[in-house]
Design an enzyme around this catalytic site. Structure first.
Site, mmCIF file in Angstrom:
data_model
loop_
_atom_site.group_PDB
_atom_site.id
_atom_site.type_symbol
_atom_site.label_atom_id
_atom_site.label_comp_id
_atom_site.label_asym_id
_atom_site.label_seq_id
_atom_site.Cartn_x
_atom_site.Cartn_y
_atom_site.Cartn_z
ATOM 1 N N TYR A 163 -2.455 -1.345 10.531
ATOM 2 C CA TYR A 163 -2.375 -1.544 9.075
ATOM 3 C C TYR A 163 -1.035 -1.026 8.550
ATOM 4 O O TYR A 163 -0.339 -1.710 7.790
ATOM 5 C CB TYR A 163 -3.545 -0.806 8.421
ATOM 6 C CG TYR A 163 -3.684 -0.990 6.919
ATOM 7 C CD1 TYR A 163 -4.164 -2.187 6.383
ATOM 8 C CD2 TYR A 163 -3.370 0.045 6.031
ATOM 9 C CE1 TYR A 163 -4.324 -2.346 5.017
ATOM 10 C CE2 TYR A 163 -3.534 -0.110 4.662
ATOM 11 C CZ TYR A 163 -4.016 -1.312 4.156
ATOM 12 O OH TYR A 163 -4.178 -1.469 2.799
ATOM 13 N N SER A 172 0.870 -1.184 0.000
ATOM 14 C CA SER A 172 0.000 0.000 0.000
ATOM 15 C C SER A 172 0.904 1.231 0.000
ATOM 16 O O SER A 172 2.061 1.141 0.421
ATOM 17 C CB SER A 172 -0.854 0.020 1.266
ATOM 18 O OG SER A 172 -1.491 1.279 1.428
#
Ligand code: NAI
Ligand code: BGC
Length: 256
Positions: free
Chosen positions: A157, A144
């Site tokens: 995350y 990401s």
């Protein structure tokens, strides 16, 4: 048909980015193993869609964050599809919470799915490649922009994706002698189920769009082409790298 004769295992391929990657790899000639969390209607529909390309498609299921499941999925994939050439570690979860509210259970789920899963699935893949005894193999992790960019309220995350970045860099070096390349794809904001809450909030979407120079959310197909490239011979000399596909989100800065 850059991937004719190859077989790819894609985790989380029943939905979103993983589904688009699986389809694109199949369109480039690869046979596909869909590694889904559950054998459900969505996973079956993804298999049907893949088979319509004329390629072979197989389903294995389990929790990537559970090491026994990860090993069983790799074994079942080889059993069904034969030798695997490409592993796409795509399955992932995010759970929003203020740092002070994060529960141990949620932290464990995010880290297990996003980091421990890729770690042990890649280990199972490399053991399989070593057993085959011929050099080569591709590992592609879907990380990401948040392997680099802070994301308040998503600290677990970010920790998982930052960990995935260092895992990728380390394995690129350690596995190079086996001819295995390891790279990350770092998407920005892509329209998939993981962003369900965001997409149902028009104010949040328009605030986000102001941060994206290309002025739109990405589509899963925007990511899939990059995965096909990394899986192909064109990327034979690339390893240890993160490629961003984010509409310019990461490096967006302007003095007003
Ligand atoms: P998604 O929610 O459609 O896909 C996640 C997939 O992972 C689902 O198919 C889900 O069943 C699977 N999964 C979740 N936990 C699992 C487990 N324990 N075991 C096996 N499978 C499991 O969302 P999306 O966007 O397609 O996510 C795919 C990857 O892309 C994730 O790693 C996510 O972090 C990453 N990503 C997504 C972005 C976005 O804006 N959509 C941006 C950057 C990265
Ligand atoms: C997250 C999305 C977020 C995107 C851009 C992704 O890693 O999963 O929720 O929209 O990054 O911030």
């Amino acid at each position: 048909m850059r991937l004719q004769g190859k077989t790819a295992l894609v985790t989380g391929a029943a939905t979103g980015i993983g589904q688009a990657i699986a389809l694109r790899l199949a369109q480039e000639g690869a046979n596909i193993v869909v590694a889904a969390h559950h054998d459900n209607a969505q996973a079956q529909a993804a298999i049907e869609e893949l088979r319509r390309t004329g390629r072979q498609a197989y389903l294995v299921s389990g929790d990537v964050g559970n090491v026994a499941d990860a090993r069983t999925m790799m074994d079942a994939a080889v059993q069904a599809a034969g030798p695997i050439d490409i592993l796409v570690n795509n399955a992932g979860v995010e759970i929003r919470a203020a740092f002070t509210d994060v529960s141990e259970e949620d932290y464990d789920r995010v880290l297990a799915t996003n980091l421990k899963g890729p770690f042990f699935l890649t280990q199972a893949f490399v053991r399989h490649l070593r057993q085959r005894g011929q050099p080569g193999g591709r590992v592609i992790n879907i990380s990401s922009v948040h392997e680099e960019l802070p994301f308040p309220h998503f600290t677990s995350y970010c920790a998982s994706k930052g960990g995935l970045r260092m895992m990728m860099r380390n394995l690129a070096i350690e596995l190079a002698p086996l001819g295995i390349t390891v790279n990350n794809i770092a998407p920005g904001a892509i329209e998939t189920p993981i962003n369900r809450n965001l997409m149902s909030d028009p104010a949040a979407v328009s605030a986000l769009l102001k941060n994206i120079p290309l002025g739109r959310l990405g589509q899963p197909t925007d990511v899939a082409g990059l995965a096909a490239f990394l899986a192909s011979d064109d990327a034979a000399y690339m390893t240890g790298t993160t490629l961003y596909v984010d509409g310019g989100l990461l490096w967006n800065y302007a003095e007003q």
